[in-house]
Design an enzyme around this catalytic site. Structure first.
Site, short mmCIF file in Angstrom:
data_model
loop_
_atom_site.label_atom_id
_atom_site.label_comp_id
_atom_site.label_asym_id
_atom_site.label_seq_id
_atom_site.Cartn_x
_atom_site.Cartn_y
_atom_site.Cartn_z
N HIS A 1 0.82 -1.20 0.00
CA HIS A 1 0.00 0.00 0.00
C HIS A 1 0.86 1.26 0.00
O HIS A 1 0.36 2.37 -0.16
CB HIS A 1 -0.91 -0.04 1.25
N HIS B 1 -7.74 12.82 2.78
CA HIS B 1 -7.09 11.52 2.59
C HIS B 1 -5.64 11.49 3.07
O HIS B 1 -5.08 10.41 3.28
CB HIS B 1 -7.15 11.14 1.10
#
Length: 711
Positions: A438, A595
């Site tokens: 990720h 985010h």
């Protein structure tokens, strides 16, 4: 009970955690509130409603599906807050049914507001003869050729319906012999759900009503007795076998294809639904009664987002000028020269994602560039990032692409990118079978004056040009030798499984990120003990990890002041006497999706401070990020970048009032009181350039000083 023992018992109680699933539902309720918000333009309110519906769909096909699977397997392991899977499902059903009802009330209210703007969503009985004549031609040319009505009998079994698929069940009677029949008409997902009608004013008719209107054309010789529209949601988890002796990519492709046939988690029927048709459909699809829901309103509200592009600009947010880092222009567009001069952080979407694309395009075209290494978790369908990597590979550069196949719902796209890159001559690797990669990092190495110099890009978000216009994220560019060497070690770890002995600066999960974070939290406790300020500011999407939460509780009890901006799930309970009275949690939900992940520790100084330890990263503080994903945490040491992230970005988030919700001790979110003069972080960043990208244009007055004067 002693004061010390009271603290201990609170720390040991399951009530110190908020349930993960209900916390997510609370987040989606905040999204829905924006659809109700009269200060938000009408088209954007419609968009928020569509996002809320889409979020709930994904929650059902992932989280609800997983809990149902636990119940079927007889698993009774309790969540951190003490609920069994069955108890969690009960809570979810209660709260989500309320949310669905609110969605439909919202849609009805928006329809009334659109009507005042001359935009109508009409029913069949409102059509004129001219409308019907137009629609008949439209139906024959655009709808009829792609519909497949299936009359159910032994020769025609019940059709397969894909996840999120809509279909109409018709009870029909033959005009010839009077016999009854049931037919299913699936609605092809690529057809528009809203059919526009001609005229001066905008009018739309729903696709299912258009099909019903011309049923006699679709099924000649039959008349309709009854009908019902229904929609299914399937379990969307991938079941990937992990045997090492089989080709992993082939195995993965098979799992992606099988997901289309995942078990049905839920069927929704448009009310009022005839009981015999509901019974017929549910018997064919084989679901439990608890998973059958009648909805008094529109099914598949996520389709509302297709209306957005057809609506007038006056009903949308005013556009703003996306800035390109001026400091790169100071170097005539040469990214490498600008980065070599000083580290840069780019704040998306207020500053353009084009700088990331330009960095990779320059690397692909530069004859002095020797190699490019890149992680890809999610990217766009027509990705300029992948195209740049292909150009570089075709030019003979050494290109390594770490493509994460397990990025949920982007698996098929990532498989295709992998094939395209391999054809161009790039080395494509897939990381670890049991861990998702990720981390977001690019590493470019070029030959300069007889030696190799590396340049790195670290991101908090994906290499995705489309979402970079909607998500607030950070792109950090550096040629710091230690960070670049650490990035090289990381790629060697991902491609060769060779665990690095020692990173100089980067912190990675799952190796040591949780331990490192807890040490940083405990260090703040030590400063308080010695009479210095202890402060933690952090921003993330979700806070779930029990170990991190308990460390924050201990820090609060020690007197550390903790300010958290957590957009979505938060299992920490702030403001509880004896447990977390020094912790404040807020959530910002607005025009952009928050985010970026930022972690700041005062380091014995009052915040904001140039002495604070500041990090950006790819990880939320969740078990999945810290235990099951390869994640990065990057220290920010350049003074200008440090000041921008701490004194500008974090400060604006903490001072935001217009789009902020505060989490109360009982687990309820309350919107902060505000007026037209209150600070909106999003509005602030749209109009105030960031520090590190200003170059020669940087004014003496720092943005953090401007913010300091804001309430």
């Amino acid at each position: 009970m002693s004061h010390k023992h009271q603290h201990s018992s609170i720390l040991e109680s399951q009530e110190r955690f908020i349930n993960r699933e209900t916390s997510w539902l609370a987040f989606n309720a905040r999204v829905l509130e924006e659809a109700y918000n009269p200060h938000v333009p009408l088209a954007q309110r419609l968009n928020f409603l569509a996002i809320c519906a889409s979020n709930l769909d994904e929650f059902t096909m992932v989280r609800v599906a997983g809990l149902k699977d636990y119940v079927h397997q007889g698993i009774t392991k309790k969540s951190t807050d003490g609920l069994t899977p069955a108890e969690e499902l009960e809570q979810i059903y209660i709260r989500s049914s309320i949310m669905v009802q609110q969605q439909h009330e919202c849609w009805q209210g928006l329809r009334d507001l659109f009507k005042k703007e001359g935009i109508s969503f009409i029913k069949v009985n409102e059509l004129s003869k001219d409308d019907i004549a137009y629609l008949e031609t439209y139906f024959l040319e655009n709808i009829f050729p792609v519909l497949t009505p299936i009359a159910i009998d032994p020769a025609h079994p019940f059709p397969f319906l894909p996840n999120l698929g809509l279909a109409i069940a018709f009870q029909l009677q033959s005009r010839r012999d009077g016999k009854a029949k049931i037919a299913i008409v699936p609605l092809p997902p690529r057809l528009p759900r809203f059919v526009p009608l001609p005229g001066k004013k905008q009018r739309f008719l729903m696709l299912e009503e258009l099909i019903d209107l011309f049923l006699s054309t679709l099924m000649p010789g039959f008349q309709k007795i009854d009908s019902t529209l229904f929609r299914i949601i399937r379990d969307s988890e991938l079941d990937v076998e992990e045997e090492q002796d089989e080709n992993f990519v082939r195995n993965f492709e098979r799992a992606v294809k099988q997901r289309r046939r995942g078990s049905v988690v839920q069927i929704k029927f448009a009310a009022p639904a005839p009981k015999h048709l509901v019974q017929f459909v549910t018997e064919q699809i084989k679901v439990e009664m608890a998973d059958i829901i009648e909805v008094n309103g529109m099914l598949g509200m996520s389709a509302l987002r297709e209306l957005y592009d057809q609506l007038p600009d006056k009903l949308k947010f005013s556009p703003f000028n996306v800035r390109f880092p001026e400091r790169i222009n100071d170097y005539e567009g040469d990214c490498f020269a600008a980065i070599a001069a000083k580290d840069i952080v780019v704040h998306h979407p207020f500053e353009s994602f084009d700088v990331v694309i330009q960095f990779l395009r320059q690397a692909a075209a530069d004859p002095d560039v020797v190699s490019i290494k890149q992680t890809l978790y999610r990217t766009s369908k027509d990705s300029p990032i992948v195209k740049a990597l292909i150009v570089a590979a075709e030019a003979g550069k050494s290109v390594t692409a770490l493509i994460e196949l397990k990025a949920r719902f982007d698996e098929e796209a990532n498989l295709q990118w992998a094939r395209d890159l391999e054809r161009a001559g790039a080395q494509v690797v897939y990381g670890f079978v049991k861990l998702k990669t990720h981390a977001k990092v690019s590493l470019v190495t070029r030959r300069e004056q007889g030696k190799l110099v590396s340049y790195a890009h670290f991101g908090t978000g994906n290499y995705h040009p489309t979402t970079a216009k909607l998500y607030t994220d950070l792109s950090f560019f550096t040629c710091d030798a230690d960070l670049c060497r650490d990035a090289a070690y990381l790629f060697n770890y991902l491609t060769g499984y060779a665990p690095p002995n020692d990173f100089k600066k980067l912190v990675i999960a799952p190796r040591d990120m949780r331990d490192h974070l807890i040490k940083l939290i405990e260090a703040e406790m030590g400063f308080v003990k010695h009479g210095k300020p202890g402060t933690i500011w952090a921003k993330m999407n979700s806070l779930v990890d029990p170990g991190i939460i308990d460390a924050l509780y201990r820090a609060s009890q020690a007197g550390v002041v903790i300010e958290l901006v957590v957009r979505g799930i938060c299992c920490l309970r702030p403001g509880v006497p004896g447990l977390s009275e020094h912790i404040r949690v807020k959530s910002i939900v607005g025009r952009f999706l928050e985010h970026s992940r930022i972690y700041c520790f005062g380091n014995g100084h009052a915040m904001p401070s140039s002495h604070a330890k500041v990090f950006i990263g790819s990880a939320d503080w969740m078990p999945r990020n810290l235990d099951w994903r390869v994640e990065l945490m990057i220290p920010i040491e350049n003074p200008t970048v440090h000041e921008q992230i701490l004194g500008q970005i974090m400060m604006a988030n903490l001072k935001d009032e217009k789009q902020s919700w505060e989490l109360r001790p009982e687990g309820i979110y309350q919107r902060l009181p505000h007026n037209e003069h209150s600070l909106s972080a999003h509005e602030y960043f749209m109009h105030n350039p960031s520090l590190s990208g200003r170059g020669k244009a940087l004014k003496k007055q720092k943005s953090s000083q401007m913010l300091a004067g804001k309430k």
